[in-house]
Each structure stands twice: as C-alpha cells, then as structure tokens.
Design a protein around this motif. Structure first.
Motif, PDB file in Angstrom:
ATOM      1  N   SER A 101       8.970  30.579 -10.257  1.00 51.42           N
ATOM      2  CA  SER A 101       9.263  31.313 -11.501  1.00 51.42           C
ATOM      3  C   SER A 101      10.031  30.447 -12.492  1.00 51.42           C
ATOM      4  CB  SER A 101      10.094  32.559 -11.183  1.00 51.42           C
ATOM      5  OG  SER A 101       9.383  33.441 -10.378  1.00 51.42           O
ATOM      6  N   ASN A 102      10.068  29.132 -12.242  1.00 52.97           N
ATOM      7  CA  ASN A 102      10.748  28.165 -13.113  1.00 52.97           C
ATOM      8  C   ASN A 102      12.247  28.423 -13.235  1.00 52.97           C
ATOM      9  OD1 ASN A 102       8.395  26.654 -13.673  1.00 52.97           O
ATOM     10  ND2 ASN A 102       7.788  28.204 -15.173  1.00 52.97           N
ATOM     11  N   LYS A 103      12.870  28.851 -12.161  1.00 51.22           N
ATOM     12  CA  LYS A 103      14.321  29.045 -12.130  1.00 51.22           C
ATOM     13  C   LYS A 103      14.962  27.822 -11.486  1.00 51.22           C
ATOM     14  CE  LYS A 103      13.577  33.060 -13.762  1.00 51.22           C
ATOM     15  NZ  LYS A 103      13.570  33.210 -15.187  1.00 51.22           N
ATOM     16  N   THR A 104      16.110  27.422 -11.999  1.00 47.63           N
ATOM     17  CA  THR A 104      16.849  26.297 -11.443  1.00 47.63           C
ATOM     18  C   THR A 104      17.685  26.783 -10.266  1.00 47.63           C
ATOM     19  OG1 THR A 104      16.999  25.319 -13.643  1.00 47.63           O
ATOM     20  CG2 THR A 104      18.514  24.482 -11.970  1.00 47.63           C
ATOM     21  N   LEU A 105      17.606  26.057  -9.155  1.00 47.42           N
ATOM     22  CA  LEU A 105      18.434  26.375  -7.995  1.00 47.42           C
ATOM     23  C   LEU A 105      19.655  25.473  -8.025  1.00 47.42           C
ATOM     24  CD1 LEU A 105      15.794  26.827  -5.163  1.00 47.42           C
ATOM     25  CD2 LEU A 105      17.045  28.580  -6.400  1.00 47.42           C
ATOM     26  N   ALA A 106      20.812  26.080  -8.253  1.00 53.79           N
ATOM     27  CA  ALA A 106      22.058  25.330  -8.351  1.00 53.79           C
ATOM     28  C   ALA A 106      22.563  24.973  -6.955  1.00 53.79           C
ATOM     29  CB  ALA A 106      23.104  26.144  -9.097  1.00 53.79           C
ATOM     30  N   THR A 107      23.233  23.829  -6.859  1.00 56.97           N
ATOM     31  CA  THR A 107      23.812  23.414  -5.580  1.00 56.97           C
ATOM     32  C   THR A 107      25.239  23.938  -5.412  1.00 56.97           C
ATOM     33  OG1 THR A 107      24.484  21.329  -6.581  1.00 56.97           O
ATOM     34  CG2 THR A 107      22.385  21.354  -5.389  1.00 56.97           C
ATOM     35  N   LYS A 108      25.843  24.376  -6.539  1.00 60.52           N
ATOM     36  CA  LYS A 108      27.193  24.935  -6.506  1.00 60.52           C
ATOM     37  C   LYS A 108      27.178  26.276  -7.217  1.00 60.52           C
ATOM     38  CE  LYS A 108      29.435  20.428  -6.670  1.00 60.52           C
ATOM     39  NZ  LYS A 108      30.257  19.536  -7.464  1.00 60.52           N
ATOM     40  N   ARG A 109      27.977  27.182  -6.711  1.00 54.02           N
ATOM     41  CA  ARG A 109      28.083  28.528  -7.282  1.00 54.02           C
ATOM     42  C   ARG A 109      28.452  28.494  -8.765  1.00 54.02           C
ATOM     43  NH1 ARG A 109      29.514  33.102  -3.909  1.00 54.02           N
ATOM     44  NH2 ARG A 109      29.880  31.496  -2.360  1.00 54.02           N
ATOM     45  N   VAL A 159       7.277  37.476 -10.745  1.00 52.64           N
ATOM     46  CA  VAL A 159       8.222  38.472 -11.226  1.00 52.64           C
ATOM     47  C   VAL A 159       9.090  37.813 -12.300  1.00 52.64           C
ATOM     48  CG1 VAL A 159      10.173  39.928 -10.581  1.00 52.64           C
ATOM     49  CG2 VAL A 159       8.253  39.672  -9.018  1.00 52.64           C
ATOM     50  N   GLU A 160       9.231  38.461 -13.440  1.00 51.62           N
ATOM     51  CA  GLU A 160      10.096  37.952 -14.503  1.00 51.62           C
ATOM     52  C   GLU A 160      11.542  38.294 -14.159  1.00 51.62           C
ATOM     53  OE1 GLU A 160       9.306  36.114 -17.202  1.00 51.62           O
ATOM     54  OE2 GLU A 160       7.284  36.056 -16.371  1.00 51.62           O
ATOM     55  N   LEU A 161      12.372  37.270 -14.050  1.00 49.77           N
ATOM     56  CA  LEU A 161      13.771  37.471 -13.681  1.00 49.77           C
ATOM     57  C   LEU A 161      14.668  37.191 -14.876  1.00 49.77           C
ATOM     58  CD1 LEU A 161      13.577  35.735 -10.213  1.00 49.77           C
ATOM     59  CD2 LEU A 161      13.640  38.181 -10.666  1.00 49.77           C
ATOM     60  N   PRO A 162      15.762  37.964 -15.047  1.00 50.43           N
ATOM     61  CA  PRO A 162      16.605  37.868 -16.246  1.00 50.43           C
ATOM     62  C   PRO A 162      17.670  36.767 -16.191  1.00 50.43           C
ATOM     63  CG  PRO A 162      17.380  39.645 -14.870  1.00 50.43           C
ATOM     64  CD  PRO A 162      16.153  39.083 -14.202  1.00 50.43           C
ATOM     65  N   PHE A 163      17.387  35.669 -15.521  1.00 51.00           N
ATOM     66  CA  PHE A 163      18.340  34.559 -15.455  1.00 51.00           C
ATOM     67  C   PHE A 163      17.571  33.250 -15.339  1.00 51.00           C
ATOM     68  CE2 PHE A 163      17.848  36.503 -11.261  1.00 51.00           C
ATOM     69  CZ  PHE A 163      17.412  35.436 -10.498  1.00 51.00           C
ATOM     70  N   ALA A 164      18.239  32.151 -15.705  1.00 54.59           N
ATOM     71  CA  ALA A 164      17.593  30.837 -15.682  1.00 54.59           C
ATOM     72  C   ALA A 164      17.954  30.018 -14.445  1.00 54.59           C
ATOM     73  CB  ALA A 164      17.954  30.052 -16.938  1.00 54.59           C
ATOM     74  N   SER A 165      19.138  30.282 -13.869  1.00 55.81           N
ATOM     75  CA  SER A 165      19.564  29.510 -12.702  1.00 55.81           C
ATOM     76  C   SER A 165      20.220  30.433 -11.682  1.00 55.81           C
ATOM     77  CB  SER A 165      20.529  28.403 -13.113  1.00 55.81           C
ATOM     78  OG  SER A 165      21.704  28.962 -13.659  1.00 55.81           O
ATOM     79  N   ALA A 166      20.100  30.042 -10.416  1.00 51.75           N
ATOM     80  CA  ALA A 166      20.654  30.866  -9.337  1.00 51.75           C
ATOM     81  C   ALA A 166      21.209  29.985  -8.230  1.00 51.75           C
ATOM     82  CB  ALA A 166      19.585  31.782  -8.774  1.00 51.75           C
ATOM     83  N   TYR A 167      22.248  30.499  -7.590  1.00 47.04           N
ATOM     84  CA  TYR A 167      22.795  29.895  -6.387  1.00 47.04           C
ATOM     85  C   TYR A 167      22.547  30.884  -5.264  1.00 47.04           C
ATOM     86  CZ  TYR A 167      26.157  28.267  -2.934  1.00 47.04           C
ATOM     87  OH  TYR A 167      26.749  27.834  -1.773  1.00 47.04           O
ATOM     88  N   ILE A 168      21.984  30.414  -4.172  1.00 43.41           N
ATOM     89  CA  ILE A 168      21.697  31.305  -3.051  1.00 43.41           C
ATOM     90  C   ILE A 168      22.730  31.072  -1.960  1.00 43.41           C
ATOM     91  CG2 ILE A 168      20.018  31.974  -1.297  1.00 43.41           C
ATOM     92  CD1 ILE A 168      17.842  31.107  -3.269  1.00 43.41           C
ATOM     93  N   ASP A 169      23.510  32.112  -1.701  1.00 47.65           N
ATOM     94  CA  ASP A 169      24.535  32.084  -0.668  1.00 47.65           C
ATOM     95  C   ASP A 169      23.973  32.825   0.538  1.00 47.65           C
ATOM     96  OD1 ASP A 169      26.806  32.082   0.851  1.00 47.65           O
ATOM     97  OD2 ASP A 169      27.973  33.386  -0.470  1.00 47.65           O
ATOM     98  N   ALA A 170      23.353  32.071   1.440  1.00 42.16           N
ATOM     99  CA  ALA A 170      22.695  32.690   2.589  1.00 42.16           C
ATOM    100  C   ALA A 170      22.524  31.668   3.698  1.00 42.16           C
ATOM    101  CB  ALA A 170      21.328  33.229   2.167  1.00 42.16           C
TER     102      ALA A 170
END
Length: 167
Positions: free
Chosen positions: A54-62, A27-38
């Motif tokens: 999807s080559n998205k960066t997972l950030a360690t901080k919000r 799925v093409e997502l409209p952002f390059a990095s994300a923080y998952i709060d879960a």
C-alpha cells in the motif's frame, strides 16, 4: 462455434459488471508511515507486506512513524467440539486470537486495545489423520489471513479518540 463462445464471454462480463463485483485491491490507510510493535511471526510479516504493497513506509523506530500498530498475544487453540457414539473425536473447533491497538505519533489512541478472534469448526476422522492435519494447517492459515484483513479494515477507519464508523 466461435460466435457462441464470444457471446458467452460477453454475457458473463456483463453479468459480473452488473452484480457489483470488483477486485478487492489494496485498502486505503489514513497514514503514510507505521511502526509495528509485535513479535515476529507470520501475521506480522503479512502485515508488513500489506503495508509495503500500500506504499506505506515501515519505520524502524516508534518516533519516526505516524502510527504505531501493536499486535500482542497471537494464539492458536484447538478444542473438541463433539464426539462420536464410540467416544472418538468427530469435530474440532480451531481458534485464532490476536490483540490489536494503534497509537498516533503523540501517543493518542487511534484504536483501543481489542481482540480479533477467528473460529473454524472441522470434522475429524481417525482414518484420514494426515489429510485432517493438513486441513487444520490450512484452516489456521485462512484464519490468519482473515485476521489480517480485519486488522487492515480497522486501521482504515482509525482516528484520534477511537474508531470512526465505517460508511
């Protein structure tokens, strides 16, 4: 014999191409990095895996992420759907729920808080207890995967001020 096999293969390929079938892909997502709060659970891990794929960066901080994805209240439920004439359970209804919301880096709402709910019904038999327990586990896994697909689709169409309409 080989010619028939080759012709059958070509015919199948042409029919599949003609019907519009294509592999699902990422799925093409409209952002390059994300923080998952879960909370840590299998849905969260699957979401992280999908974002990495999807080559998205997972950030360690919000603060380091373009988007904060919040998943809350993942719950599984099971209720009796019907009883047999003898008063034994004949069918169960399984429910999987999770609440999703997303914010951009400035705290603007990309996705308003919404509940994703998956429901499956299945027949039950006391004579097949182990098989039915296995089927129940498989159904919950499938519902979790469907919830993940729904989350990714909603994130695909997320924009400031709410969700954009899907084309």
């Amino acid at each position: 014999m080989r010619l028939n096999t080759l012709l059958s293969f070509i015919l199948a390929a042409v029919l599949l191409a003609g019907c519009g079938f294509k592999l699902r892909g990422q799925v093409e997502l409209p952002f390059a990095s994300a923080y998952i709060d879960a909370p840590s659970n299998s849905l969260t891990e699957q979401l992280k895996r999908s974002l990495r794929a999807s080559n998205k960066t997972l950030a360690t901080k919000r603060e380091e992420a373009e988007v904060t994805i919040k998943l809350t209240n993942p719950t599984r439920g099971k209720s009796i759907l019907s009883l047999s004439g003898a008063g034994r359970v004949a069918e169960y209804r399984l429910e999987y729920k999770v609440t999703l919301s997303a914010l951009d880096a400035e705290g603007n709402e990309l996705l308003p808080e919404s509940e994703i709910m998956m429901v499956r019904d299945f027949t039950y038999s006391d004579a097949q207890i182990l098989a039915k327990e296995n089927e129940e586990g498989t159904l919950f896994q499938n519902m979790e995967q469907d919830a993940l697909r729904t989350i990714l689709i909603r994130l695909r169409f997320a924009k400031a001020g709410g969700v954009a309409k899907a084309p």
